[in-house]
Scaffold this active site. Structure first.
Site, PDB file in Angstrom:
ATOM      1  CB  CYS A 180     -32.597  29.284   9.408  1.00  0.00           C
ATOM      2  SG  CYS A 180     -32.435  27.875  10.514  1.00  0.00           S
ATOM      3  CG  HIS A 201     -34.817  26.998   5.906  1.00  0.00           C
ATOM      4  ND1 HIS A 201     -33.755  27.702   5.432  1.00  0.00           N
ATOM      5  CD2 HIS A 201     -34.425  26.470   7.089  1.00  0.00           C
ATOM      6  CE1 HIS A 201     -32.760  27.601   6.308  1.00  0.00           C
ATOM      7  NE2 HIS A 201     -33.139  26.863   7.319  1.00  0.00           N
TER       8      HIS A 201
END
Ligand code: GLN
Length: 244
Positions: free
Chosen positions: A94, A195
């Site tokens: 990310c 994630h």
């Protein structure tokens, strides 16, 4: 026992949604393969020398942290680029993934310079892209699905078709919610919006990194791990996402 060192970059700043769990997964699987894996935490105050590492890992972080960390890394970009080019295994998640591009434009218009290692940029827009995600990818010539969770305001756009996305979005948003691409794969580096427990839920990816690490040291793994439980977990999550 052969020893490997994985750098955990800025664990105090870049560690959202339990991204660190990916390291525990790598460490445990390496132990099962009969390898020794040390995780070395790297802070902003460290004088970095990437060549001592067998792999680099950086989790996600907010815009503020991204800014701090990028400043530290910018001075070491050349060294990092050379190692990526030579096949150093690396996982950037990310905010860390966004940093590999040319810039990140926050919602307030503030622009954070990226490392410029890959031809893409990221711009934050209103409406975060949140939810479970399923992508289809190819690892070592084999088609596989990857499941995960994403939460980002940034939309990433490749500016040169030379770079390859990690996979095609089947469900979820991916790089920008528009072109069905997710993440980036280059040699042994993966950048992704996925994630949390990415590697425990996708053991194929965990082994991608482990095999790359051992190959670089000329070590042949003579064991295959029993991934029955991991595969069941993967399938359960996949079916759940498909039914959403
Ligand atoms: N600043 C980024 C975004 O929201 C990264 C957030 C994250 O790492 N989850 O797009």
């Amino acid at each position: 026992m052969e020893k490997f060192i994985i750098a955990h970059m800025y664990p105090d700043l870049m560690n959202l949604y339990g991204d660190r769990g990916n390291l525990l997964c790598l460490q445990k699987r390496m132990e099962w393969y009969g390898l020794n894996c040390e995780i070395k935490n790297i802070s902003l105050h460290e004088d970095l020398e990437f060549s001592q590492f067998d792999m680099i890992f950086m989790g996600g972080g907010s815009d503020r942290e991204q800014n701090l960390v990028c400043g530290h890394l910018l001075k070491r970009t050349d060294q990092l680029m050379k190692l990526i080019e030579s096949g150093l295994p690396a996982l950037f998640i990310c905010g860390a993934y966004q940093m590999l591009g040319s810039y990140y434009k926050a919602q307030d218009g503030n622009v954070i310079d990226g490392l410029g290692i890959f031809p893409f940029h990221t711009e934050c827009r209103q409406g975060r892209l949140i939810g479970n995600i399923l992508i289809e990818t190819e690892i070592n010539g084999r088609k596989t699905s990857v499941v995960g969770f994403e939460n980002h305001g940034g939309r990433t756009y490749f500016t040169d078709p030379i770079i390859k996305s990690l996979g095609k979005v089947i469900k979820g948003y991916g790089n920008n919610g528009e072109d069905k691409t997710e993440g980036l794969i280059y040699k042994n580096l993966i950048g992704t919006y996925l994630h949390g427990p990415l590697l425990p839920k996708n053991p194929v990816l965990a082994d991608f990194f482990i095999h790359n690490m051992t190959d670089r040291k000329g070590i042949k793994l003579n064991r295959v791990l029993d991934d029955t439980i991991e595969k069941i977990a993967h399938e359960q999550v996949k079916n759940k996402i498909l039914a959403e």
